[in-house]
Design an enzyme around this catalytic site. Structure first.
Site, PDB file in Angstrom:
ATOM      1  CG  HIS A  27      72.627 -20.588  13.027  1.00 15.12           C
ATOM      2  ND1 HIS A  27      73.861 -20.564  13.872  1.00 15.12           N
ATOM      3  CD2 HIS A  27      72.287 -21.791  12.309  1.00 15.12           C
ATOM      4  CE1 HIS A  27      74.165 -21.701  13.816  1.00 15.12           C
ATOM      5  NE2 HIS A  27      73.570 -22.432  12.940  1.00 15.12           N
ATOM      6  CE  LYS A  51      76.838 -33.487  16.941  1.00 13.78           C
ATOM      7  NZ  LYS A  51      76.362 -32.611  15.920  1.00 13.78           N
ATOM      8  NE  ARG A 100      76.661 -24.642   6.242  1.00 11.33           N
ATOM      9  CZ  ARG A 100      76.954 -25.370   7.119  1.00 11.33           C
ATOM     10  NH1 ARG A 100      77.649 -24.865   8.087  1.00 11.33           N
ATOM     11  NH2 ARG A 100      76.720 -26.825   7.534  1.00 11.33           N
ATOM     12  CB  SER A 137      78.037 -23.389  15.572  1.00 13.00           C
ATOM     13  OG  SER A 137      76.883 -22.736  15.286  1.00 13.00           O
TER      14      SER A 137
END
Length: 170
Positions: A27, A51, A100, A137
């Protein structure tokens, strides 16, 4: 006053959105690169009520502020709702997202097209540094929870906070 505004030039603004639970070196790499391309970079910690994060939104924002101070043009805020509303309220025409892998592209392209259709906000995709191409993460938290060494994947302050949280010290 110095900078583009003092010279009558428009200020180039962008946002780097995410949950950042916690912020990783991947990040941080995207934020650093955006900070070199734009006059002002907002890091939007997006709030998802469904979440349960390891860190609270305020803790995430504090950690991000601590690890981005060297850039000087990064502002950290939270937002609940549509990212395009965050952009509209701040005059931000661009979203910067790291990719990614090809699997990221499918989802992010749909989001970019929706955001553009809703508001005209453009999304710029930045290829992730290969060093961080596997990093998320969620993966960092899982490895750390099992006692794995993730210190090289996180800024020092974030690593300390993660270890303390997982030990139940915070």
């Amino acid at each position: 006053m110095t900078g583009p505004e003092s010279e009558g030039l428009p200020v180039r603004r962008a946002v780097c959105p995410g949950s950042f639970d916690p912020i990783t070196n991947g990040h941080l790499d995207i934020i650093a690169r955006a900070s070199r391309l734009y006059d002002e970079v907002y890091v939007a910690v997006m709030i998802n009520q469904s979440k349960k994060g390891l860190f609270t939104v305020d803790e995430r924002m504090d950690l991000i502020r601590r690890v981005t101070t060297e850039y000087g043009n990064v502002t950290v805020e939270s937002h609940h709702g549509l990212l395009v509303d965050f952009c509209k309220a701040r005059g931000i025409p661009a979203i910067v997202k790291g990719l990614r892998a090809v699997s990221d592209f499918d989802y992010e392209l749909q989001m970019a097209q929706m955001n553009n259709g809703l508001s005209g906000v453009e999304t710029l995709f930045v290829p992730t540094n290969p060093t961080y191409s596997f990093l998320s993460s969620s993966l960092v938290k899982e490895v750390a929870a099992w006692g794995g060494d993730v210190s090289h994947l996180l800024p020092d302050a974030v690593h300390r906070a993660l270890v303390e949280r997982l030990r139940g010290e915070v």
